[in-house]
Design an enzyme around this catalytic site. Structure first.
Site, PDB file in Angstrom:
ATOM      1  N   CYS A   7     -28.484 -19.872   0.303  1.00 31.46           N
ATOM      2  CA  CYS A   7     -26.542 -19.810   0.530  1.00 31.46           C
ATOM      3  C   CYS A   7     -26.501 -18.731  -0.096  1.00 31.46           C
ATOM      4  O   CYS A   7     -27.223 -17.574  -0.205  1.00 31.46           O
ATOM      5  CB  CYS A   7     -26.606 -20.991   0.201  1.00 31.46           C
ATOM      6  SG  CYS A   7     -26.336 -21.262  -0.998  1.00 31.46           S
ATOM      7  N   ARG A  13     -24.946 -25.860  -2.168  1.00 34.30           N
ATOM      8  CA  ARG A  13     -26.227 -26.017  -0.435  1.00 34.30           C
ATOM      9  C   ARG A  13     -27.540 -25.695  -0.948  1.00 34.30           C
ATOM     10  O   ARG A  13     -28.512 -26.691  -0.546  1.00 34.30           O
ATOM     11  CB  ARG A  13     -25.180 -25.099   0.087  1.00 34.30           C
ATOM     12  CG  ARG A  13     -24.199 -25.447   1.545  1.00 34.30           C
ATOM     13  CD  ARG A  13     -24.007 -24.547   1.970  1.00 34.30           C
ATOM     14  NE  ARG A  13     -22.966 -23.863   1.760  1.00 34.30           N
ATOM     15  CZ  ARG A  13     -23.339 -22.217   3.145  1.00 34.30           C
ATOM     16  NH1 ARG A  13     -22.575 -22.921   3.771  1.00 34.30           N
ATOM     17  NH2 ARG A  13     -22.658 -21.111   1.666  1.00 34.30           N
ATOM     18  N   ASP A 123     -19.489 -24.039   4.281  1.00 35.41           N
ATOM     19  CA  ASP A 123     -19.972 -23.951   2.700  1.00 35.41           C
ATOM     20  C   ASP A 123     -18.355 -25.517   2.215  1.00 35.41           C
ATOM     21  O   ASP A 123     -17.191 -25.345   2.423  1.00 35.41           O
ATOM     22  CB  ASP A 123     -19.381 -22.648   2.483  1.00 35.41           C
ATOM     23  CG  ASP A 123     -19.050 -22.191   1.334  1.00 35.41           C
ATOM     24  OD1 ASP A 123     -19.021 -23.310   0.150  1.00 35.41           O
ATOM     25  OD2 ASP A 123     -18.965 -21.042   1.315  1.00 35.41           O
TER      26      ASP A 123
END
Ligand code: 4NP
Length: 152
Positions: A7, A13, A123
């Site tokens: 990420c 994440r 996100d």
């Protein structure tokens, strides 16, 4: 099999994705290595975001021992499969890989659930616990698909 989850910050994440896939790999008795990295260097050496840790823990997945690192050009040689969370990660990964770029190895993670749709894992950095829970559910579903595909 060596799988890398990528990420932007390697703090929200991809640490959850690593933890979820590691748990499923273990449960399936597979001999895989799983790691994660960020395209940016903002959070190198930091542990995962406290809400990533909290949500993962609520599902029995302990990610507290992880530390952020930045994606490297060598990762494109040493890993067999590299999953990115969004299209920006994909572009940044391609830039970092340089001449080690291997189109076959890299894919958006959600293409495992929704093939060829190029959907993105949102996100959660500016969000709250509900956003982290939503991300966890997506990661869990995608990782389940990865295991099913490779067990067969
Ligand atoms: P991640 O989330 O890519 O899921 O780890 C982010 C973490 C940090 C930042 C952005 C996104 N940041 O701008 O510092």
């Amino acid at each position: 099999m060596k799988v890398l989850m990528v990420c932007l910050g390697n703090i929200c994440r991809s640490p959850m994705a690593q933890g979820v896939l590691e748990a499923k790999v273990k449960a399936a008795g597979l001999d895989w290595q799983v790691d994660s990295a960020g395209t940016a260097n903002y959070h190198v050496e930091e542990p995962p975001h406290h809400l990533s840790q909290k949500v993962a823990k609520s599902y029995g997945v302990d990610i507290s021992g992880q530390h952020g690192r930045q994606l490297t050009k060598d990762d494109f040689v040493s890993f067999d499969k590299i999953y990115v969370m969004d299209k920006e990660n994909y572009r940044d990964a391609k830039r970092i890989a340089g001449d080690n770029w291997d189109e076959e190895k890299v894919d958006l993670l959600l293409n495992e659930i929704y093939p060829n749709e190029s959907r993105e894992v949102p996100d959660p950095w500016y969000g709250g616990i509900e956003n982290f829970k939503e991300v966890y559910a997506l990661l869990n579903e995608a990782c389940e698909k990865i295991i099913e595909k490779n067990k067969a």
